[in-house]
Design a protein around this motif. Sequence first.
Motif, PDB file in Angstrom:
ATOM      1  N   ALA A 227     -19.011  44.350 -21.039  1.00 59.17           N
ATOM      2  CA  ALA A 227     -18.340  43.693 -22.162  1.00 59.17           C
ATOM      3  C   ALA A 227     -16.918  43.364 -21.735  1.00 59.17           C
ATOM      4  N   ARG A 228     -16.503  42.129 -21.967  1.00 57.44           N
ATOM      5  CA  ARG A 228     -15.173  41.660 -21.545  1.00 57.44           C
ATOM      6  C   ARG A 228     -14.345  41.271 -22.753  1.00 57.44           C
ATOM      7  N   MET A 229     -13.076  41.629 -22.709  1.00 52.15           N
ATOM      8  CA  MET A 229     -12.106  41.145 -23.695  1.00 52.15           C
ATOM      9  C   MET A 229     -11.350  39.991 -23.051  1.00 52.15           C
ATOM     10  N   ARG A 230     -11.589  38.785 -23.566  1.00 49.91           N
ATOM     11  CA  ARG A 230     -10.865  37.611 -23.078  1.00 49.91           C
ATOM     12  C   ARG A 230      -9.494  37.576 -23.747  1.00 49.91           C
ATOM     13  N   PRO A 231      -8.424  37.363 -22.983  1.00 48.94           N
ATOM     14  CA  PRO A 231      -7.081  37.508 -23.554  1.00 48.94           C
ATOM     15  C   PRO A 231      -6.683  36.355 -24.453  1.00 48.94           C
ATOM     16  N   ALA A 232      -5.798  36.639 -25.376  1.00 50.61           N
ATOM     17  CA  ALA A 232      -5.113  35.566 -26.103  1.00 50.61           C
ATOM     18  C   ALA A 232      -4.130  34.908 -25.142  1.00 50.61           C
ATOM     19  N   ILE A 233      -4.081  33.574 -25.169  1.00 48.81           N
ATOM     20  CA  ILE A 233      -3.221  32.840 -24.250  1.00 48.81           C
ATOM     21  C   ILE A 233      -2.377  31.838 -25.040  1.00 48.81           C
ATOM     22  N   THR A 234      -1.081  31.869 -24.803  1.00 44.44           N
ATOM     23  CA  THR A 234      -0.162  30.894 -25.380  1.00 44.44           C
ATOM     24  C   THR A 234       0.052  29.767 -24.373  1.00 44.44           C
ATOM     25  N   PHE A 235      -0.186  28.543 -24.810  1.00 43.56           N
ATOM     26  CA  PHE A 235      -0.099  27.377 -23.932  1.00 43.56           C
ATOM     27  C   PHE A 235       1.173  26.580 -24.209  1.00 43.56           C
ATOM     28  N   ASP A 236       1.791  26.127 -23.150  1.00 46.45           N
ATOM     29  CA  ASP A 236       2.925  25.223 -23.232  1.00 46.45           C
ATOM     30  C   ASP A 236       2.660  24.055 -22.282  1.00 46.45           C
ATOM     31  N   GLY A 237       3.112  22.888 -22.687  1.00 45.17           N
ATOM     32  CA  GLY A 237       2.900  21.717 -21.845  1.00 45.17           C
ATOM     33  C   GLY A 237       3.603  20.508 -22.402  1.00 45.17           C
ATOM     34  N   THR A 238       3.186  19.341 -21.943  1.00 45.27           N
ATOM     35  CA  THR A 238       3.807  18.080 -22.373  1.00 45.27           C
ATOM     36  C   THR A 238       2.733  17.047 -22.684  1.00 45.27           C
ATOM     37  N   GLN A 239       3.077  16.174 -23.606  1.00 47.82           N
ATOM     38  CA  GLN A 239       2.279  15.014 -23.962  1.00 47.82           C
ATOM     39  C   GLN A 239       3.147  13.788 -23.704  1.00 47.82           C
ATOM     40  N   SER A 240       2.661  12.875 -22.884  1.00 49.45           N
ATOM     41  CA  SER A 240       3.479  11.714 -22.522  1.00 49.45           C
ATOM     42  C   SER A 240       2.713  10.416 -22.754  1.00 49.45           C
ATOM     43  N   PHE A 241       3.472   9.370 -23.103  1.00 46.61           N
ATOM     44  CA  PHE A 241       2.928   8.031 -23.312  1.00 46.61           C
ATOM     45  C   PHE A 241       3.781   7.031 -22.541  1.00 46.61           C
ATOM     46  N   ASP A 242       3.103   6.140 -21.855  1.00 41.08           N
ATOM     47  CA  ASP A 242       3.774   5.027 -21.187  1.00 41.08           C
ATOM     48  C   ASP A 242       2.953   3.785 -21.507  1.00 41.08           C
ATOM     49  N   LEU A 243       3.215   3.194 -22.684  1.00 46.12           N
ATOM     50  CA  LEU A 243       2.395   2.134 -23.245  1.00 46.12           C
ATOM     51  C   LEU A 243       3.177   0.821 -23.338  1.00 46.12           C
ATOM     52  N   ILE A 244       2.452  -0.250 -23.598  1.00 45.19           N
ATOM     53  CA  ILE A 244       3.105  -1.537 -23.854  1.00 45.19           C
ATOM     54  C   ILE A 244       4.081  -1.403 -25.012  1.00 45.19           C
ATOM     55  N   SER A 245       3.697  -0.606 -26.010  1.00 46.22           N
ATOM     56  CA  SER A 245       4.507  -0.481 -27.220  1.00 46.22           C
ATOM     57  C   SER A 245       5.684   0.481 -27.072  1.00 46.22           C
ATOM     58  N   GLY A 246       5.773   1.226 -25.987  1.00 45.75           N
ATOM     59  CA  GLY A 246       6.894   2.144 -25.799  1.00 45.75           C
ATOM     60  C   GLY A 246       6.481   3.385 -25.030  1.00 45.75           C
ATOM     61  N   SER A 247       7.466   4.190 -24.699  1.00 46.45           N
ATOM     62  CA  SER A 247       7.224   5.415 -23.926  1.00 46.45           C
ATOM     63  C   SER A 247       7.850   6.613 -24.630  1.00 46.45           C
TER      64      SER A 247
END
Length: 378
Positions: A227-247
């Motif tokens: 039996a395994r306890m899978r850990p709670a994980i806090t995620f951090d990252g970025t969301q980026s857009f480079d579109l015709i309409s803007g970045s």
Amino acid sequence: MRPIPVLSAALLLPSLALAQPPAPIDAHRYAFPGAVSSPASAVSAGLALADRWLGEEPFSNPAIPSRRVIAASGLAFRVSRQDLRAENREFSDEAGYFDLAGAWAGLPLGRFEVAAYVADPELRLEDNAYTVGRTFQPGLSATVTNHASSRELRAGAAASTGIGRARVGAALEWTHHAEDFLYHEESGSPQSGDQEVRFNGSGWGGIVGGRLACPIGSRTLELGASARMRPAITFDGTQSFDLISGSSENPVHAKRQSGWEAGISARMATADNFRVYAAAGGSGTERWDGFDVTRGGGSEWKVAGEFHDSRDPWTLRFGGGVETMRGVPEPRAGVYSLGLSWAFTSVDVGFGLTHRVLPRANEPNSYDDRVAFGVSVH
């Protein structure tokens, strides 16, 4: 000055406020938050992971026998997305990838066996490109390129000891999970351009297990469970857009709550040169706070066979079974396997193929093929 459409302006808002998987994650194009178990060794791949909880290797049961060993396995794999191929034209995808399956080392230390191990229990990479739609439609054509990378790396330190015919063990585990999704579109739409989100995080968990040898007449039934306890994980990252309409570029924050997984494997010789395996397991739900998604509970069953004549150096393996998981784009997988290994004086080499059939609702079946090739020194 070119106006910015309302849709593009909405994309510039922080992703956390959306309370859903951030763009460009889409269940149709990607498999998030689903996952299949990746074999950690060539032996396990050839048995369709029916030996997963038996305790011969420490990856899913730390109650391993006492012996000196070093083993490592590489992985060649490919996901074939027939659902996207059927809906679009000029479809192409990556022929395959090479990566780590797993590696471990064990050493007797007094009454104990100690081991260290590392594996990629969840691994999926996809790169594909296509022109949207089955037929040409003037003014509506778009060329799309998708990239998806989902990896969970697990490293552990284990110890086990014998108690009569039984053996028990425990391990402390560090888990790192990383996701990267990129959607590139070439069209006249305001969304033409790049949309990407990437995030990662780590956490500590653990596993306990045991194995038992049960004499039945002239044969022995071997059982392993963990039996395994899978850990709670806090995620951090970025969301980026480079579109015709803007970045823009925005922070991404989420937390995957802890979960559990458990299973049992059995092995028994039915003849002097043939052994059968059977396994069953399950996992609990994992909620992603901030993305408003939940990977539901899962279950699996596997059966396998192993043919080996003590007068020959080779061993043939095969197996099959079914894996299910609720609340994911690919909720069911049929699993089939084939493997072959060759034993020398103190070295074993071999390979194992695991083939999965991945149905999606009202879509052609897709396929996941993984070949693990490994060596162990004992």
